[in-house]
Design an enzyme around this catalytic site. Structure first.
Site, PDB file in Angstrom:
ATOM      1  N   ASP A 324      58.517   5.352  19.998  1.00 53.45           N
ATOM      2  CA  ASP A 324      57.160   5.888  20.072  1.00 53.45           C
ATOM      3  C   ASP A 324      57.242   7.408  20.148  1.00 53.45           C
ATOM      4  O   ASP A 324      57.618   7.958  21.178  1.00 53.45           O
ATOM      5  CB  ASP A 324      56.471   5.336  21.319  1.00 53.45           C
ATOM      6  CG  ASP A 324      55.057   5.875  21.509  1.00 53.45           C
ATOM      7  OD1 ASP A 324      54.526   6.518  20.584  1.00 53.45           O
ATOM      8  OD2 ASP A 324      54.490   5.659  22.604  1.00 53.45           O
ATOM      9  N   GLU A 361      48.992  13.215  20.753  1.00 55.52           N
ATOM     10  CA  GLU A 361      48.432  11.865  20.928  1.00 55.52           C
ATOM     11  C   GLU A 361      48.689  11.343  22.321  1.00 55.52           C
ATOM     12  O   GLU A 361      47.832  10.670  22.919  1.00 55.52           O
ATOM     13  CB  GLU A 361      49.045  10.918  19.888  1.00 55.52           C
ATOM     14  CG  GLU A 361      48.455   9.502  19.901  1.00 55.52           C
ATOM     15  CD  GLU A 361      49.189   8.516  20.809  1.00 55.52           C
ATOM     16  OE1 GLU A 361      48.769   7.338  20.875  1.00 55.52           O
ATOM     17  OE2 GLU A 361      50.182   8.913  21.470  1.00 55.52           O
ATOM     18  N   GLU A 362      49.887  11.640  22.844  1.00 54.13           N
ATOM     19  CA  GLU A 362      50.266  11.046  24.116  1.00 54.13           C
ATOM     20  C   GLU A 362      49.356  11.467  25.267  1.00 54.13           C
ATOM     21  O   GLU A 362      49.221  10.745  26.251  1.00 54.13           O
ATOM     22  CB  GLU A 362      51.719  11.403  24.452  1.00 54.13           C
ATOM     23  CG  GLU A 362      52.762  10.798  23.524  1.00 54.13           C
ATOM     24  CD  GLU A 362      52.866   9.286  23.619  1.00 54.13           C
ATOM     25  OE1 GLU A 362      52.047   8.661  24.327  1.00 54.13           O
ATOM     26  OE2 GLU A 362      53.767   8.728  22.973  1.00 54.13           O
ATOM     27  N   HIS A 488      58.303   5.129  26.739  1.00 49.28           N
ATOM     28  CA  HIS A 488      58.054   6.394  27.449  1.00 49.28           C
ATOM     29  C   HIS A 488      59.123   6.748  28.484  1.00 49.28           C
ATOM     30  O   HIS A 488      58.866   7.532  29.405  1.00 49.28           O
ATOM     31  CB  HIS A 488      56.678   6.388  28.119  1.00 49.28           C
ATOM     32  CG  HIS A 488      55.529   6.445  27.168  1.00 49.28           C
ATOM     33  ND1 HIS A 488      54.218   6.509  27.584  1.00 49.28           N
ATOM     34  CD2 HIS A 488      55.470   6.431  25.812  1.00 49.28           C
ATOM     35  CE1 HIS A 488      53.417   6.541  26.540  1.00 49.28           C
ATOM     36  NE2 HIS A 488      54.164   6.483  25.443  1.00 49.28           N
TER      37      HIS A 488
END
Length: 509
Positions: A324, A361-362, A488
């Site tokens: 991700d 985005e995160e 993450h």
């Protein structure tokens, strides 16, 4: 499809996941310029980088965040790790939850399961309001978005929230060395899931309007409505065990028990051996207004140049980001390369194709949200569809979601894509065999696309139909597995993909 080169995808992923690249920082902005250069070299008609100045949040490298058990004299009994053991990159981000309230919270511990409203209501009905009032609540990751956990904890009176990764979701086969990364995809005890707590999409300073240079921005008082009101800090299960095993109180319900080799207790106090202790959460994050850039590449359509087919994925990551978002970005880069080569032969698509690499985005879908807010009218009138890839590959099984008008296209497309186990059959054939449904095989494309990635604003704000494509773990082998364990964390590295998830790069292709 024959032009797709898995070795090239691998090279793209090496570059993308080589270093940590949080939004707004040097490496991520470098990658934006690198993508611009690669897309220009591929022969796209137009490539540009557009940035927005947004309110982002970073941990203080010199003052890490800690969760600490202290005794009645203020002496430290136990203190959490501030990042993963074995992650030695000097630029790797310390554990934090973006947009947490700064400062120090303290109190006695209470275990709140996943921190859902139902969990808090159970505690209230069983023990009364006092059980969570001014307490430090401990919640497992999972079930709901971490920002909702923080909001629920605040609403039920908690002074702070600790969110921990539990072996029941990230180390199901055991926590000993042979059963965790780098030997498997399960996580060791100091792995920590970072992530945002924002409860609204886009820049918190400009809710529902684009963060242009001269736009009005909320002041500190007004933006409090969009940001958490208590201190929140994530930890791994090694640290969680050292808190949970010191807690007194009733045993938690059976369905609240996790994967540690202890009895999870409700708490409200410590055991006699730790009488007088309390927990503190120290948060030293730094809110900063920084520019994070989108990259926009275009091949103009031959017949309907005013109609847009869009493919996108975000670029920023909490760390190395090999899954991700870079599993999605690597394949997006290869799509651009292949179509660029095709364009050089004289080909053009019927409609304009737009390729989009999002920033930030995160933090809260910032790059895509600001883009859609800026170009809303044009996108809503001309957008045919948006395809999102984000966490593109953590297993061999396709779990697609799409707006109803686009769902049938996904199934038909799988008939033109190679199987990950046999180059002589299609992915559709592989999917059919895996399903064991025989001639009754009817693959489901869920219309519930969710709102957790960059497709959200296209659908819910501009009304553009969307697809979200992910290849995930085999649910027959790993039932009830949501996401992937390294999500993450500091262990979401190139090696995780290259040596564990897809060593032959067949699923990627």
């Amino acid at each position: 499809m024959d032009a797709v080169n898995k070795s090239q995808i691998r090279e793209y992923l090496i570059e993308l996941s080589m270093e940590p690249h949080m939004a707004g920082l040097e490496r991520d902005e470098y990658l934006a310029k690198w993508i611009e250069s690669e897309w220009n070299a591929a022969g796209l008609d137009s490539v540009k980088v557009e940035g927005y100045s947004m309110l982002l949040d970073y941990p203080n490298k010199d003052k890490p965040n800690y969760v600490t058990v202290v005794d009645k004299n203020g002496e430290i009994v136990y203190q959490s790790h501030y990042k993963e053991e074995g992650v030695d990159d000097p630029n790797f981000v310390n554990a934090f939850n973006a947009y947490s309230k700064n400062g120090t919270a303290e109190g006695l511990p209470v275990y709140v399961n996943f921190g859902t409203i139902e969990d808090f209501e159970y505690l209230k009905e069983t023990y009364g309001d006092v059980i969570t009032q001014d307490r430090i609540c401990l919640a497992r990751y999972g079930a709901i978005y971490r920002g909702n956990k923080a909001e629920n904890a605040y609403q039920f009176g908690c002074s702070g929230l600790v969110i921990f990764m539990d072996p029941s979701t990230v180390a199901r086969e055991g926590t000993d060395e042979e059963h965790v990364f780098p030997n498997t995809f399960w996580m060791p005890g100091t792995a920590v899931q970072r992530g945002s707590l924002s409860m609204s999409d886009g820049d918190p300073l400009t809710p529902n309007w684009p963060s242009m240079d001269n736009a009005y921005r909320l002041d500190e008082a007004d933006r409090e409505a969009y940001l958490p009101k208590i201190q929140v800090q994530p930890i791994g299960y090694t640290d969680a065990e050292q808190i949970l095993n010191k807690m007194a109180g009733d045993a938690a319900p059976a369905e609240w028990q996790g994967g540690l080799n202890i009895t999870y207790k409700i708490g409200g106090n410590f055991t006699d051996a730790y009488e007088g202790c309390k927990i503190t959460i120290e948060v030293n994050n730094m809110l900063q207004q920084r520019v994070s850039s989108n990259v926009i590449g275009i091949i103009y359509g031959e017949v309907e140049p005013d109609r847009y087919v869009m493919l996108g994925n975000h670029r920023d990551a909490w760390g190395f980001g090999a899954v991700d978002p870079s599993s999605g970005t690597a394949q997006l880069m290869e799509v651009v390369r292949v179509l660029g080569e095709k364009k050089k032969t004289g080909w053009r698509p019927r409609r304009t194709m737009m390729f989009l690499s999002w920033g930030a985005e995160e933090f809260s879908l910032c790059g895509s949200r600001e883009f859609v807010e800026q170009y809303e009218i044009e996108l809503s009138e001309r957008g045919v569809g948006y395809v999102n890839t984000d966490i593109c590959m953590v297993g061999p099984i396709l779990y697609p979601t799409a707006s109803p008008t686009l769902g049938d296209l996904i199934v038909e497309a799988t008939k033109d894509v190679t199987s990950p186990v046999n180059d002589d059959e299609s992915y559709y054939d592989f999917w059919k065999k895996w399903s064991e449904a025989g001639e009754n095989f009817a693959p489901e494309v869920s219309p519930f696309v969710g709102a957790g990635s960059d497709h959200a604003t296209f659908l819910f704000y501009a009304g553009v139909p969307v697809m979200d494509i992910m290849f995930e773990a085999d649910e027959k082998l790993y039932p009830d597995m949501s996401g992937y364990p390294a999500y993450h964390t500091g262990f979401e590295t190139f090696d995780l993909v290259d040596k564990v998830y897809d060593p032959e790069w067949k699923t990627f292709r």
